[in-house]
Design a protein around this motif. Structure first.
Motif, short mmCIF file in Angstrom:
data_model
loop_
_atom_site.label_atom_id
_atom_site.label_comp_id
_atom_site.label_asym_id
_atom_site.label_seq_id
_atom_site.Cartn_x
_atom_site.Cartn_y
_atom_site.Cartn_z
N GLN B 37 0.86 -1.18 0.00
CA GLN B 37 0.00 0.00 0.00
C GLN B 37 0.89 1.23 0.00
N GLN B 38 0.55 2.21 -0.82
CA GLN B 38 1.32 3.46 -0.83
C GLN B 38 0.39 4.65 -0.76
N LYS B 39 0.65 5.52 0.20
CA LYS B 39 -0.07 6.79 0.32
C LYS B 39 0.79 7.90 -0.24
N PRO B 40 0.17 9.01 -0.67
CA PRO B 40 0.94 10.09 -1.32
C PRO B 40 2.08 10.58 -0.45
N GLY B 41 3.26 10.70 -1.06
CA GLY B 41 4.42 11.22 -0.36
C GLY B 41 5.07 10.26 0.61
N LYS B 42 4.63 9.02 0.61
CA LYS B 42 5.16 8.02 1.54
C LYS B 42 5.74 6.83 0.77
N PRO B 43 6.62 6.07 1.42
CA PRO B 43 7.08 4.85 0.76
C PRO B 43 6.01 3.78 0.80
N PRO B 44 6.11 2.80 -0.08
CA PRO B 44 5.17 1.66 0.01
C PRO B 44 5.31 0.96 1.36
N ASN B 45 4.22 0.33 1.75
CA ASN B 45 4.17 -0.41 3.01
C ASN B 45 3.72 -1.84 2.71
N LEU B 46 4.50 -2.80 3.15
CA LEU B 46 4.18 -4.20 2.87
C LEU B 46 2.93 -4.63 3.63
N LEU B 47 1.96 -5.16 2.90
CA LEU B 47 0.72 -5.66 3.50
C LEU B 47 0.71 -7.19 3.60
N ILE B 48 1.01 -7.82 2.48
CA ILE B 48 0.90 -9.27 2.33
C ILE B 48 2.17 -9.77 1.66
N TYR B 49 2.75 -10.86 2.17
CA TYR B 49 3.85 -11.51 1.48
C TYR B 49 3.50 -12.97 1.26
N ALA B 50 4.19 -13.60 0.36
CA ALA B 50 3.92 -15.00 0.02
C ALA B 50 2.45 -15.22 -0.31
N ALA B 51 1.88 -14.28 -1.02
CA ALA B 51 0.52 -14.33 -1.57
C ALA B 51 -0.58 -14.19 -0.53
N SER B 52 -0.38 -14.77 0.67
CA SER B 52 -1.49 -14.79 1.62
C SER B 52 -1.08 -14.56 3.08
N SER B 53 0.18 -14.30 3.33
CA SER B 53 0.65 -14.09 4.71
C SER B 53 0.58 -12.62 5.08
N LEU B 54 -0.13 -12.34 6.16
CA LEU B 54 -0.33 -10.96 6.60
C LEU B 54 0.93 -10.47 7.32
N GLN B 55 1.47 -9.36 6.86
CA GLN B 55 2.63 -8.77 7.51
C GLN B 55 2.25 -8.33 8.93
N SER B 56 3.18 -8.46 9.84
CA SER B 56 2.95 -8.05 11.22
C SER B 56 2.49 -6.59 11.30
N GLY B 57 1.44 -6.36 12.08
CA GLY B 57 0.94 -5.01 12.28
C GLY B 57 -0.10 -4.57 11.27
N VAL B 58 -0.33 -5.35 10.24
CA VAL B 58 -1.33 -5.00 9.22
C VAL B 58 -2.71 -5.49 9.67
#
Lengths: 119, 107
Positions: B37-58
């Motif tokens: 996910q990327q919001k304006p003026g910010k770096p991308p933020n990892l949401l999901i890895y390995a297709a279905s694993s939720l990143q910590s804190g998401v």
């Protein structure tokens, strides 16, 4: 909590070399893959390449002839050099960690630095 | 190079809506698919890895599915802070490649 911070000139003249450094804190740089990604204004993300802590690299073929990514574990930083820049290289440049424990996903990013190529 | 496509390129939705974004790879990438996910003026933020694993804190309203060439990101109940751009990325082979992005805005 790992933190990454890009640094370097915000303005580069055409045909010159863009040089950026990413300083890593909160985690050892002696693991994972340390990456550069760029984003032209208003556009999508382009992977530039990465360096492994032992110094091996992998570059985007579209840029391969112009880029060098290096790492200095003793200073906990890694660097990008892009030669012979043109206006098409104007972009926000991000450094990021590609986590080998999590399918090489980019799990930590710097805030990004805008580099403008202009005379 | 593996080409990544996303659909739709943009969508308008309301708070509380269920939103689905699709990503397709030009060849099989197993489950080496990540969502950001990327919001304006910010770096991308990892949401999901390995297709279905939720990143910590998401938040758990985000979920991913798929394997091979077809993948989906679902937001079960859209929240005001979810209006942003979303990118898929394959980490199966180099060069790593991103999808062109999907912009989610307010209806």
């Amino acid at each position: 909590q790992v933190q990454l911070q890009e640094s370097g000139p915000g303005l580069v003249k055409p045909s010159e070399t863009l040089s950026l450094t990413c300083t890593v804190s909160g985690d050892s740089i002696s693991s994972h893959y340390w990456s550069w990604i760029r984003q032209p204004p208003g556009k999508g993300l382009e992977w530039i390449g990465y360096v492994y802590f032992r110094g091996s690299t992998n570059y985007n073929p579209s840029l391969k002839s112009r880029i060098t990514i290096s790492i200095d574990p003793s200073k906990s930083h890694f660097s990008l050099k892009l030669t012979s820049v043109t206006a098409a290289d104007t972009a926000v440049y991000f450094c990021a960690r590609a986590n080998s424990d999590y399918f090489f996903s980019l799990d930590s990013w710097g805030q990004g630095t805008l580099v403008t190529v202009s005379s | 190079d593996i080409q990544m496509t996303q659909s739709p390129s943009s969508l308008s939705a309301s708070v509380g809506d269920r939103v689905t974004i699709t990503c397709r790879a030009s060849q099989s990438i197993g489950n080496y698919l990540n969502w950001y996910q990327q919001k304006p003026g910010k770096p991308p933020n990892l949401l999901i890895y390995a297709a279905s694993s939720l990143q910590s804190g998401v938040p758990s309203r985000f979920s991913g599915s798929g394997s091979g060439t077809d993948f989906t990101l679902t937001i079960s109940s859209l929240q005001p802070e979810d209006f942003a751009a979303y990118y898929c990325q394959q980490s199966y082979s180099t060069p790593r490649t991103f999808g062109p992005g999907t912009k989610v805005d307010i209806k």
